[in-house]
Design an enzyme around this catalytic site. Structure first.
Site, PDB file in Angstrom:
ATOM      1  N   ILE A 172       0.848  -1.209   0.000  1.00 20.18           N
ATOM      2  CA  ILE A 172       0.000   0.000   0.000  1.00 20.18           C
ATOM      3  C   ILE A 172       0.878   1.252   0.000  1.00 20.18           C
ATOM      4  CG2 ILE A 172      -2.174  -0.910   0.888  1.00 20.18           C
ATOM      5  CD1 ILE A 172      -1.188  -0.157   3.727  1.00 20.18           C
ATOM      6  N   GLY A 173       1.955   1.184  -0.800  1.00 21.94           N
ATOM      7  CA  GLY A 173       2.770   2.371  -1.044  1.00 21.94           C
ATOM      8  C   GLY A 173       2.061   3.257  -2.049  1.00 21.94           C
ATOM      9  N   THR A 193       4.156  -4.347  -4.891  1.00 25.99           N
ATOM     10  CA  THR A 193       5.402  -4.198  -4.143  1.00 25.99           C
ATOM     11  C   THR A 193       6.591  -4.268  -5.114  1.00 25.99           C
ATOM     12  OG1 THR A 193       5.922  -6.549  -3.821  1.00 25.99           O
ATOM     13  CG2 THR A 193       4.314  -5.573  -2.302  1.00 25.99           C
ATOM     14  N   ASP A 216      17.077  -1.100 -14.482  1.00 24.57           N
ATOM     15  CA  ASP A 216      15.616  -1.022 -14.618  1.00 24.57           C
ATOM     16  C   ASP A 216      15.206  -1.124 -16.091  1.00 24.57           C
ATOM     17  OD1 ASP A 216      12.920  -0.521 -13.527  1.00 24.57           O
ATOM     18  OD2 ASP A 216      13.074   1.351 -14.649  1.00 24.57           O
ATOM     19  N   LYS A 249      13.057  -4.293 -18.148  1.00 25.89           N
ATOM     20  CA  LYS A 249      11.903  -4.086 -19.043  1.00 25.89           C
ATOM     21  C   LYS A 249      12.168  -4.702 -20.412  1.00 25.89           C
ATOM     22  CE  LYS A 249      10.524   0.031 -16.524  1.00 25.89           C
ATOM     23  NZ  LYS A 249      10.577   1.495 -16.422  1.00 25.89           N
ATOM     24  N   GLY A 294       4.648   7.336 -12.810  1.00 22.73           N
ATOM     25  CA  GLY A 294       3.641   8.048 -12.013  1.00 22.73           C
ATOM     26  C   GLY A 294       2.660   7.092 -11.387  1.00 22.73           C
TER      27      GLY A 294
END
Length: 366
Positions: free
Chosen positions: A13-14, A95, A219, A223, A339
């Site tokens: 729940i960040g 998470t 990162d 992807k 975002g």
């Protein structure tokens, strides 16, 4: 037509997880009226505590969580779902944890579909990747992860659709990082030192809490690996050639404090890279998978300002997909690549896709 209740177990729940809960609460009435779907959160967790509310959380969920959450193990959640006879279960992983990923297979075996913003499951060793999909097939469950690449952009789905329609994808290239897009778009357009822009990107929350995670290229590489595996290529993370943006004397080996106070060391090398380009060219940090040559690379390149990559603005992502049918003209997917709002909305879209699939299954059974 009867309403379909979907029970979502939310891990994390960040930023993304809490935004998702609030988006669902805001749109609950809309989903009921337009789609006959009732989305509930009977369990929400952070890294150590879980809040159990059989009928789903209400508007004051944060206060309730703070007051009533208790320590948990994933086994407790599976047991609770069985005891309460909760149906149509979706585990949502918001998470960045490797621990939750280890529980995907037990969750699938106990009746859960999975939606993940977490990239880990798709970038671990290929043996795990295969085992996960074998279990999905065996238990007739779905695993969606559109937000793994490009936040809310339909990149994974598009590549998957092209590949499984028999289209031959020849190359995938793009700016996959919202934070590095923002940094290089500004650096190319403004006469400001690189370190100043990096500090602003950190301040606005565009980068990871430790921006070395972005600058290392890892990162972007993850992807790229996800997309390569999406077209059934059995690559490992170690197969990717990564040209890190970190420096020999400013990298992961420094303490966080050293890194924090020495960012001006970036200024000279990046200024040189900028002024030694051809005229009307700009710097972009890209991931590129040349399917024909079997090469996966993450690197800083110089492109014409007039090109699609050269015209990027803000923190946008841009992915080019080259195929045999389309030839030299790529399919271009562009938009906000970072975002919490767009990522949460992407997760919600995946949840609704599984809900619609569940509806069809139920109709067949009836």
């Amino acid at each position: 037509m009867s309403t379909l209740r979907i029970n979502i177990v939310l891990f994390g729940i960040g930023n993304v997880g809490s935004t998702l809960v609030n988006q669902v609460i805001e749109s609950q009435k809309f989903f009921l009226e337009k789609r006959n779907i009732d989305l509930r959160f009977p369990i929400i967790t952070n890294s150590t505590l879980a809040f159990f509310e059989k009928d789903g959380i209400k508007n004051q969920w944060e206060a309730n969580f703070a007051q009533s959450a208790i320590p948990f193990r994933v086994e407790d959640i599976i047991e609770y779902a069985q005891e309460q006879e909760l149906e149509n279960l979706i585990a949502v992983d918001a998470t960045a944890s490797s621990d939750i990923v280890k529980n995907y297979i037990p969750l699938i075996q106990n009746g859960f579909d999975i939606v993940a913003a977490n990239k880990k499951a798709n970038t671990l060793h290929f043996d795990f990747y295969k085992e996960l999909r074998r279990n999905l097939k065996k238990y007739d469950k779905t695993f969606l992860y559109e937000t793994n690449v490009g936040a809310g952009l339909p990149v994974v789905q598009t590549i998957n659709d092209l590949h499984f329609s028999g289209e031959e994808i020849t190359k995938i290239r793009g700016v996959f990082s919202g934070s590095l897009s923002y940094i290089f778009n500004r650096f190319s357009a403004e006469e400001i030192p690189f370190s100043n822009i990096l500090l602003e990107a950190e301040k606005y929350g565009y980068t990871e809490p430790d921006s070395r995670e972005d600058l290392s290229g890892n990162d972007v590489a993850r992807k790229l690996l996800i997309l390569a595996r999406e077209i059934e290529k059995e690559y490992e993370f170690s197969n990717i050639k990564i040209s890190s943006l970190l420096l020999p004397d400013l990298n992961e080996t420094n303490s966080k404090a050293e890194y924090s106070v020495n960012k001006q060391l970036f200024d000279k090398p990046f200024h040189i890279a900028k002024i030694t380009q051809a005229d009307s060219h700009v710097l972009r940090y890209v991931g590129e998978f040349d399917v024909v040559k079997k090469e996966l690379e993450v690197k800083l390149i110089s492109v014409p300002q007039s090109s699609a990559l050269g015209q990027l603005k803000g923190a946008d992502n841009l992915i080019e997909i080259y195929t045999k049918s389309y030839g030299e003209i790529p399919i271009v997917i562009q938009g906000a690549g970072a975002g919490k709002e767009v990522t949460a909305r992407g997760v919600l879209t995946d949840i609704l896709k599984i809900a619609e699939k569940t509806k069809i299954k139920e109709a067949v059974w009836l």
